[in-house]
Design a protein around this motif. Structure first.
Motif, short mmCIF file in Angstrom:
data_model
loop_
_atom_site.label_atom_id
_atom_site.label_comp_id
_atom_site.label_asym_id
_atom_site.label_seq_id
_atom_site.Cartn_x
_atom_site.Cartn_y
_atom_site.Cartn_z
N ARG A 226 0.83 -1.21 0.00
CA ARG A 226 0.00 0.00 0.00
C ARG A 226 0.86 1.25 0.00
NH1 ARG A 226 -3.55 -3.20 3.32
NH2 ARG A 226 -2.40 -2.61 5.20
N GLU A 227 1.93 1.25 0.73
CA GLU A 227 2.82 2.41 0.76
C GLU A 227 3.44 2.66 -0.61
OE1 GLU A 227 6.63 4.10 3.39
OE2 GLU A 227 5.79 2.10 3.76
N TRP A 228 3.82 1.60 -1.29
CA TRP A 228 4.38 1.78 -2.64
C TRP A 228 3.34 2.36 -3.58
CZ3 TRP A 228 3.54 0.53 -7.65
CH2 TRP A 228 4.60 0.69 -8.54
N LYS A 229 2.11 1.89 -3.53
CA LYS A 229 1.07 2.39 -4.43
C LYS A 229 0.80 3.88 -4.18
CE LYS A 229 -1.88 -0.81 -3.22
NZ LYS A 229 -3.13 -1.59 -3.10
N GLU A 230 0.79 4.28 -2.93
CA GLU A 230 0.59 5.70 -2.63
C GLU A 230 1.74 6.54 -3.17
OE1 GLU A 230 0.17 5.85 1.57
OE2 GLU A 230 -1.81 4.89 1.62
N ALA A 231 2.96 6.07 -2.99
CA ALA A 231 4.12 6.81 -3.52
C ALA A 231 4.07 6.89 -5.04
CB ALA A 231 5.41 6.15 -3.05
N ALA A 232 3.64 5.80 -5.70
CA ALA A 232 3.55 5.81 -7.16
C ALA A 232 2.49 6.79 -7.65
CB ALA A 232 3.26 4.40 -7.67
N GLU A 233 1.36 6.86 -6.98
CA GLU A 233 0.32 7.80 -7.38
C GLU A 233 0.77 9.24 -7.20
OE1 GLU A 233 -2.40 7.18 -8.95
OE2 GLU A 233 -1.97 5.04 -8.95
N GLN A 234 1.56 9.50 -6.18
CA GLN A 234 2.09 10.85 -5.98
C GLN A 234 3.05 11.25 -7.10
OE1 GLN A 234 3.83 10.91 -2.07
NE2 GLN A 234 1.86 10.75 -1.02
N LYS A 235 3.71 10.25 -7.70
CA LYS A 235 4.62 10.55 -8.81
C LYS A 235 3.90 10.71 -10.14
CE LYS A 235 8.49 8.00 -6.78
NZ LYS A 235 9.40 6.82 -6.93
#
Length: 541
Positions: A226-235
């Motif tokens: 989940r943390e990776w997905k949030e970071a990817a969406e921010q990018k």
């Protein structure tokens, strides 16, 4: 009366014929409409039949899949006791080896120790930080690491926790204060791949289909995803992430079996965006995209990625639905068209575009040859013609290099590329003389002959002297452009020329410039040897 009756009868006949024509047109229109409706309903029937057949096929596939799933569940249920017993025996073996070899596995690995021994020692000590540093430091030994890490990770008491601890500094986000080296996602992928056999069920009939991940470790893995997905969406989305980072995410999901049904659209976007990576077809099946593989393959074909489509088709067992040979031929045709377009549209002044087109075509041929060899397609697609084309391209590339090299060497040896020496035998000025700002000195052995410069501070001389010259507005060393020539004749008398000692041999360099050109000690401004050099205009261009 008779004429009136005849006219009335004629009008009635005309009206009757008009009505017949109208009825005929109406009948023809109705016939056309009927045919159109018939074709429309026939098309609907064909569509319904095709959909019905597709649904029947999907129902049969679902039944087979459900049957296999139930069989797998029954086998898993029956194998739980045996798997637990094997896992406990493995832990007992690890405890016994740790107690018996306290001075070996528990001690830090020496520099002379091999890769396998060092990895096992680090895993037995559960030293995840040192383990990750060891892997990063030996990137050049990636093949040995890939072979030795799975058995080494089995020496861990808790492989799942150990692996997540090892990659925690750089995955799901890079938390290092000093990001050097910048990209370590490759190490995360390598470690996560090696963890799959280490976490596999000890029952050989089940194996990697049921990873032994404790509940706490599985929840931690979900949180990391989940943390990776949030970071990817921010990018800006997964399409804007680096390929190794996206690969590490999918491998993390597959390794710890934390794929979510609602995230399948995200998994598909990653798979399609980075389909050229070797592990993507296998990861697509592992994260639950087996039902979408046909659509993914069609999407890849539409994007012109036929080579990737072949790999996906073989991984999913759909090579009969998507025959590989036509796809490979289509890929080669598209590659040739792309190479021709590059050659036609790019500038060919230096021959760079032709070289790029040659490289792209060679890469395409090598990729096709490797695909044929990997999937054993030599009987359907012989390699002789492809290898011959590759040899011809390599030969053309070599000849082009030789031609370019000989042309460049021949062009650089001519006098046009050198600075022009003074036509009067004078000294060679320094390169970019017009840009010098510090003291400069030019040495030569033969003095300049009969070219004289008059300092602007001197008074005008008589014009009776035979010595004339074209005075420059300023010395060339004070500017970065050639000064304009002023056709203003100055003359020195023969007596004055003799007094300055022109024509005598020089015992020292004929010119030297004191700092800031401040050495006015001989009557000639900024020159202390009795003469100011004069260079042709070409030197200051």
């Amino acid at each position: 009366m008779a004429s009136t009756a005849a006219v009335t009868e004629g009008d009635a006949v005309s009206a009757g014929f008009a009505e017949l024509e109208r009825q005929q047109q109406l009948l023809a229109r109705c016939t056309r409409l009927y045919k159109q409706l018939e074709e429309h309903f026939s098309s609907l029937e064909r569509g319904l039949a095709a959909r019905s057949e597709s649904l029947r096929h999907k129902r049969r596939a679902a039944e087979v899949s459900a049957s296999r799933g139930f069989d797998a569940l029954r086998r898993r249920e029956l194998s739980i006791d045996g798997s637990v017993s094997r896992a406990l025996d493995h832990l007992d073996e690890l405890a016994a080896s740790a107690g018996g070899g306290a001075g070996g596995a528990g001690s830090p690995p020496s520099e002379a120790a091999g890769v396998a021994e060092s990895l096992r020692a680090l895993c037995a000590r559960m030293d995840s930080a040192a383990f990750f540093g060891f892997v990063v430091a030996r990137r050049k030994e990636v093949d040995a690491l890939r072979a030795e890490m799975p058995p080494a990770l089995k020496c861990c008491v808790d492989p799942a926790k150990f692996v997540m601890d090892a990659v925690a500094d750089v995955f799901p986000v890079d938390r290092r204060e000093v990001k050097n080296p910048t990209d370590l996602a490759w190490a995360c992928v390598l470690i996560l791949e090696a963890a799959v056999p280490a976490l596999a069920d000890p029952d050989p009939e089940i194996g990697v289909a049921r990873p032994l991940v404790p509940r706490a470790a599985r929840e931690r893995a979900r949180e990391m995803a989940r943390e990776w997905k949030e970071a990817a969406e921010q990018k800006g989305g997964v399409e804007w992430t680096k390929p190794p980072d996206a690969h590490a995410f999918l491998q993390h999901v597959a390794t710890f079996a934390v794929a979510e049904r609602e995230d399948r659209a995200l998994y598909r976007r990653i798979v399609v965006s980075f389909s050229w990576r070797r592990q993507m077809p296998r990861l697509a099946l592992t994260v639950g995209l087996e039902e979408e593989m046909a659509d993914i393959i069609e999407q890849l074909i539409a994007k012109g990625q036929q080579l990737d489509a072949v790999n996906f088709a073989y991984e999913a067992g759909l090579q009969e639905k998507f025959p590989p040979v036509p796809l490979l031929k289509s890929y080669m045709e598209d590659s040739k068209k792309t190479s021709s377009t590059i050659s036609d549209n790019s500038s060919t002044i230096s021959g760079q575009s032709g070289s790029n087109a040659n490289k792209k075509e060679q890469s395409a041929l090598r990729a096709v040859i490797k695909c044929i060899e990997d999937h054993k397609l030599e009987a359907e697609f012989p390699l002789e013609d492809l290898q011959k084309q590759l040899e011809e391209l390599e030969r053309a590339k070599t000849e082009k290099k030789k031609t370019t090299s000989s042309a460049s060497s021949g062009g650089s040896s001519g006098p046009a590329t050198k600075r022009i020496r003074a036509s009067n035998g004078g000294p060679m000025p320094p390169a970019k003389a017009g840009r010098l700002t510090s003291n400069a000195c030019v040495s030569f052995s033969t003095p300049a002959a009969t070219t004289f410069v008059h300092s602007p501070s001197h008074t005008s001389y008589t014009t009776a002297s035979p010595y004339h010259y074209d005075r420059l507005v300023g010395h060339g060393l004070y500017c970065n452009q050639s000064p304009p020539v002023i056709r203003e004749p100055y003359a020195y008398s023969a007596k004055e020329v003799a007094n300055v000692g022109l024509g005598l041999p020089y015992s020292s360099p004929p010119m030297s410039y004191p700092p800031a050109y401040g050495g006015y000690n001989n009557g000639l401004g900024a020159y202390n040897n009795g003469i100011a050099p004069a260079f042709p205009q070409a030197y200051y261009r």
